[in-house]
Design an enzyme around this catalytic site. Structure first.
Site, PDB file in Angstrom:
ATOM      1  N   LYS A 184       0.850  -1.196   0.000  1.00 34.43           N
ATOM      2  CA  LYS A 184       0.000   0.000   0.000  1.00 34.43           C
ATOM      3  C   LYS A 184       0.880   1.239   0.000  1.00 34.43           C
ATOM      4  O   LYS A 184       1.431   1.623   1.034  1.00 34.43           O
ATOM      5  CB  LYS A 184      -0.936   0.040   1.205  1.00 34.43           C
ATOM      6  CG  LYS A 184      -2.056   1.082   1.012  1.00 34.43           C
ATOM      7  CD  LYS A 184      -2.578   1.665   2.304  1.00 34.43           C
ATOM      8  CE  LYS A 184      -1.792   2.833   2.793  1.00 34.43           C
ATOM      9  NZ  LYS A 184      -1.867   4.051   1.917  1.00 34.43           N
ATOM     10  N   GLU A 259       8.854   1.451  11.335  1.00 37.72           N
ATOM     11  CA  GLU A 259       9.888   2.491  11.210  1.00 37.72           C
ATOM     12  C   GLU A 259       9.172   3.829  11.262  1.00 37.72           C
ATOM     13  O   GLU A 259       8.471   4.211  10.329  1.00 37.72           O
ATOM     14  CB  GLU A 259      10.654   2.346   9.888  1.00 37.72           C
ATOM     15  CG  GLU A 259      11.784   3.348   9.768  1.00 37.72           C
ATOM     16  CD  GLU A 259      12.285   3.505   8.347  1.00 37.72           C
ATOM     17  OE1 GLU A 259      12.709   4.624   7.998  1.00 37.72           O
ATOM     18  OE2 GLU A 259      12.245   2.527   7.580  1.00 37.72           O
ATOM     19  N   CYS A 293      12.921  10.675   7.750  1.00 33.25           N
ATOM     20  CA  CYS A 293      12.817  10.302   9.156  1.00 33.25           C
ATOM     21  C   CYS A 293      14.157  10.405   9.865  1.00 33.25           C
ATOM     22  O   CYS A 293      14.213  10.616  11.078  1.00 33.25           O
ATOM     23  CB  CYS A 293      12.251   8.889   9.287  1.00 33.25           C
ATOM     24  SG  CYS A 293      13.206   7.632   8.412  1.00 33.25           S
ATOM     25  N   GLU A 394       8.914  16.323  15.508  1.00 33.45           N
ATOM     26  CA  GLU A 394       9.383  16.106  14.140  1.00 33.45           C
ATOM     27  C   GLU A 394       8.648  17.061  13.200  1.00 33.45           C
ATOM     28  O   GLU A 394       7.422  17.052  13.121  1.00 33.45           O
ATOM     29  CB  GLU A 394       9.144  14.662  13.719  1.00 33.45           C
ATOM     30  CG  GLU A 394       9.697  14.346  12.342  1.00 33.45           C
ATOM     31  CD  GLU A 394       9.506  12.889  11.953  1.00 33.45           C
ATOM     32  OE1 GLU A 394      10.450  12.303  11.399  1.00 33.45           O
ATOM     33  OE2 GLU A 394       8.413  12.348  12.201  1.00 33.45           O
TER      34      GLU A 394
END
Length: 501
Positions: A184, A259, A293, A394
């Site tokens: 996906k 992750e 990331c 973040e």
């Protein structure tokens, strides 16, 4: 981006998704992926629906259980991975252009990502051919073995920031382990995943072993995660979504690889090579427009060099070339969507409200040539404590927060003072210090005098809220397998408990 490339991409993308080995129109809502450099719609594709997920799972179960796939010897299964790698290489320019059009990344970066994807399929083909079961030390009159079986059907949910590399890092080891895969891609960036699905079909991969199901996470992703026929999910993306997947996985007693986010520290000691450190910090935070990331978004600089290092960093940041990913000189492309750019801008406004000083950037570029795209200038902020929201959350954009430090022990405490633990960069000439600090930092990956260098042969993982599980490396295949122990009795007499013989 040239109009010719945009037109070519639009024409070359049919309204089809891959469901259980069949290319057909999806039953879900229409997706309209956009070129972030121009704001133009690249294609109109019906995404997947929950019914499509059901069909893909059923086809995957049949394909994974079919002796024609299940009983293949490792080197025979590896041939499919090699073929996919060869086809990725043969179509490298088209795939790179497609990814640049859909994500805004520079062609230099997308070419590297395509090469990385091909290399990932090759690595796991080689790892599969040399993958060994093990005889374990016997502790009685029996021979013991450790072997690994496929899970069956696994879900691979990938992010929008580096689609083809992320796709390969999940699909290749999952297929190597003998599974069927439901891929996906992110709803914003489905085009390159669909292209890889077509290459897998061309490579002769048996029908049903790979489905490509673009759509929203709340519908398609949720259906994959919660389906009882899906035995594992590997997800790369935001931490909050990872929490939700973890809750569903707990209910199903299902393994997951997650992750997730990061707020990684980059540490510059007084003895660092300044040219290397400045270049490394720039690459660590501003490549991929900060949409990574592992971005080195917290820059800790020793106070003895702070007043000389930070101006050099700011000057170098201001020289970075912002523009379309198709322009050869571009270093910082647009962000993936206007809405994401606006979210980044709001975080910079938060930094200002917290008392931070914007040393450069901090705004949308005023170049009229860039007005249609979702651009944001590379930004350096100082004057904030490590506890500030901007230092802790973040941002996922081209924004670096610079923080001074004095004492090494205090530095380690500050660097670890975050809910994340994904990566770290250390710049120093003292290898003892690098070893000492690198071991003390809570992170899955530590770079010393370099940054953002990644190898498929080296395991990748996170700690704390940056995730669980391992991707890449030989362990990558094992993470998509079920471990099984087999005992062979060697005793000449019946087991004594029964009192026979």
């Amino acid at each position: 981006m040239s109009q010719s490339l945009v037109t070519a991409v639009r024409i070359d993308v049919p309204d089809e998704i891959l469901v259980g080995g069949r290319w057909r129109t999806g039953a879900g809502p229409v997706l309209e992926p956009v070129d972030p450099a121009t704001g133009e719609v690249l294609a109109r594709i019906h995404g997947a629906s929950t019914a499509d997920v059901e069909e893909a799972v059923a086809a995957g179960e049949r394909a994974a259980a079919d002796p024609a796939w299940r009983d293949l010897l490792p080197h025979q299964r590896a041939r499919y991975l090699h073929r996919i790698a060869e086809l990725i290489d043969a179509n490298a320019e088209q795939l790179a252009g497609l990814q640049t059009a859909n994500t805004g990344k520079t062609l230099t970066e997308t070419r590297a990502l395509v090469a990385s994807a091909a290399g990932t399929f090759r690595f796991f083909a080689a790892a599969l051919e040399t993958h060994e079961s093990a005889l374990t030390p016997s502790r009685g009159e029996y021979l013991t073995m450790r072997v690994h079986d496929p899970i069956g059907v696994v879900g691979a949910i990938t992010p929008w920031n580096s689609p083809i590399a992320s796709d390969a890092q999940k699909v290749a080891p999952a297929l190597a382990a003998g599974n069927a895969v439901l891929l996906k891609p992110a709803r914003w960036t489905p085009l390159v995943a669909l292209a890889v699905g077509r290459l897998a079909t061309e490579a002769g991969l048996p029908a049903g072993l790979l489905s490509v199901l673009p759509g929203s996470g709340s519908e398609v992703g949720d259906a994959i995660v919660r389906h009882p026929g899906v035995g594992k999910v590997s997800f790369t993306g935001g931490t909050e979504t990872g929490r939700t997947i973890g809750r569903y996985a707990a209910e199903k007693i299902m393994p997951v690889t997650l992750e997730l986010g990061g707020k990684s520290p980059t540490i510059v000691f007084p003895d660092a090579d300044v040219d290397h450190a400045v270049a490394g910090v720039l690459f660590g935070i501003f490549s991929s427009s900060g949409q990574s990331c592992i971005a080195g978004s917290r820059v800790f600089v020793h106070e003895s060099i702070y007043d000389t290092f930070v101006p050099r960093l700011v000057e170098a940041t201001q020289r970075l070339r912002v523009g379309p990913g198709t322009e050869p000189g571009t270093q910082v492309g647009p962000l993936v969507t206007v809405s994401h750019r606006d979210q980044v801008a709001r975080m910079v406004d938060t930094a200002r409200a917290e008392g931070g000083r914007v040393l450069c950037g901090g705004e949308v570029p005023d170049d009229p040539e860039l007005a249609r795209g979702s651009y944001y200038l590379p930004t350096v902020i100082d004057g904030l404590p490590n506890s500030a929201r901007t230092s802790q959350e973040e941002i996922f954009g081209p924004v670096a927060v610079v923080l001074p430090f004095t004492d090494e022990d205090d530095l380690v405490v500050a660097a670890n003072d975050t809910v994340y633990g994904l990566a770290c960069g250390i710049w120093t000439a003292d290898y003892r210090r690098a070893w000492r600090v690198g071991r003390a930092i809570q992170a899955g990956t530590v770079w010393v005098n370099t940054y953002k260098q990644l190898s498929v042969s080296t395991p990748f993982s996170g700690t704390k809220e940056s995730g669980i599980g391992i991707e890449k490396g030989r362990q990558g295949i094992l993470s998509y397998s079920r471990q099984k122990s087999i005992y062979f009795g060697l005793n000449e007499r019946p087991l004594p408990w029964a009192g026979i013989g």
